[in-house]
Design a protein around this motif. Structure first.
Motif, PDB file in Angstrom:
ATOM      1  N   THR A   1       0.825  -1.209   0.000  1.00  0.00           N
ATOM      2  CA  THR A   1       0.000   0.000   0.000  1.00  0.00           C
ATOM      3  C   THR A   1       0.860   1.260   0.000  1.00  0.00           C
ATOM      4  O   THR A   1       0.609   2.213  -0.752  1.00  0.00           O
ATOM      5  CB  THR A   1      -0.929   0.009   1.226  1.00  0.00           C
ATOM      6  OG1 THR A   1      -1.787  -1.130   1.173  1.00  0.00           O
ATOM      7  CG2 THR A   1      -1.775   1.275   1.254  1.00  0.00           C
ATOM      8  N   ALA A   2       1.890   1.273   0.841  1.00  0.00           N
ATOM      9  CA  ALA A   2       2.765   2.445   0.935  1.00  0.00           C
ATOM     10  C   ALA A   2       3.482   2.692  -0.399  1.00  0.00           C
ATOM     11  O   ALA A   2       3.596   3.837  -0.855  1.00  0.00           O
ATOM     12  CB  ALA A   2       3.777   2.262   2.057  1.00  0.00           C
ATOM     13  N   ALA A   3       3.962   1.615  -1.025  1.00  0.00           N
ATOM     14  CA  ALA A   3       4.648   1.755  -2.313  1.00  0.00           C
ATOM     15  C   ALA A   3       3.687   2.250  -3.390  1.00  0.00           C
ATOM     16  O   ALA A   3       4.041   3.091  -4.227  1.00  0.00           O
ATOM     17  CB  ALA A   3       5.269   0.424  -2.723  1.00  0.00           C
ATOM     18  N   SER A   4       2.463   1.740  -3.357  1.00  0.00           N
ATOM     19  CA  SER A   4       1.455   2.168  -4.326  1.00  0.00           C
ATOM     20  C   SER A   4       1.156   3.658  -4.176  1.00  0.00           C
ATOM     21  O   SER A   4       1.039   4.393  -5.170  1.00  0.00           O
ATOM     22  CB  SER A   4       0.172   1.355  -4.140  1.00  0.00           C
ATOM     23  OG  SER A   4      -0.834   1.786  -5.032  1.00  0.00           O
ATOM     24  N   LEU A   5       1.053   4.125  -2.940  1.00  0.00           N
ATOM     25  CA  LEU A   5       0.805   5.549  -2.684  1.00  0.00           C
ATOM     26  C   LEU A   5       1.961   6.415  -3.177  1.00  0.00           C
ATOM     27  O   LEU A   5       1.756   7.501  -3.721  1.00  0.00           O
ATOM     28  CB  LEU A   5       0.578   5.782  -1.188  1.00  0.00           C
ATOM     29  CG  LEU A   5      -0.732   5.244  -0.610  1.00  0.00           C
ATOM     30  CD1 LEU A   5      -0.719   5.340   0.911  1.00  0.00           C
ATOM     31  CD2 LEU A   5      -1.917   6.014  -1.184  1.00  0.00           C
TER      32      LEU A   5
END
Length: 208
Positions: A127-131
């Motif tokens: 999720t963090a990488a996607s953001l």
């Protein structure tokens, strides 16, 4: 085999990020600070990692992944102490799923007291990488080559027709009786452009 699908008109290009992005994702007390950077070399990677380790020296983990090369042939994922494949691989997976290269993503974690488990960690880092990607701008870059020209001044008009017709970048030029010019052009246009230039009387391409 390339990680990225090739279009014949775009085979000399790749997708990357326009600049740096940063933010925070929180999950059950833990903070995941995410950072994304466009990169050109492993030296860029080392510099960004060193800066983040200096600025966030008290963090629990500095997990990251990067991909380099037009076809994504160089890459690495690092869990930095998290369970194997729970951090670096999810980050790498997001870079690949967006078909990006020449990109580094770093997730700096501050542990909040509640263990997330392997599946929870995978979801959080993904999720963090996607953001980090979504809050950036994806751009298309072209593989370029440089060409040096030498030609008589009367040929200037013909040379400039080729330059303007193919939207070539003039890196440098010397306007004398014998003119010299350095052009930057897409790899995919090289054969066509050089063919046009060779039709001009008196021109020498890549002179000694």
């Amino acid at each position: 085999m390339s990680n990225f699908p090739e279009n014949p008109d775009e085979s000399d290009s790749y997708l990357t990020l326009a600049g740096k992005s940063a933010g925070v994702f929180k999950d059950q007390g833990s903070k995941f600070l995410y950072f994304a950077f466009p990169i050109k070399s492993e030296d860029d990677i080392k510099a960004h990692l060193a800066d983040l380790r200096k600025n966030y020296f008290d963090a629990t983990h500095h997990c990251f992944a990067w991909i380099l090369g037009k076809d994504g042939q160089f890459f690495r994922a690092n869990d930095d102490g998290e369970p194997n494949h729970s951090a670096g691989d999810p980050i790498l997976g997001q870079i690949r799923s967006h078909r990006l290269t020449n990109v580094l993503i770093v997730i700096v974690r501050y542990f909040g007291g509640t263990k997330l488990g392997v599946s929870g960690l995978i979801k959080a880092y993904k999720t963090a990488a996607s953001l980090a990607i979504e809050e950036n701008v994806v751009v298309r870059e072209w593989m370029k080559i440089s060409v040096r020209l030498k030609f008589p001044y009367p040929a200037m008009n013909e040379v400039m027709k080729v330059v303007k017709g193919h939207e070539l970048e003039v890196i440098s030029q010397e306007m004398e009786l014998d003119c010299r010019m350095v052009l930057s052009l897409r790899e995919g246009l090289a054969e066509k452009v050089l063919g046009k230039l060779n039709e001009i009387d008196g021109i020498v391409i890549n002179p000694d």
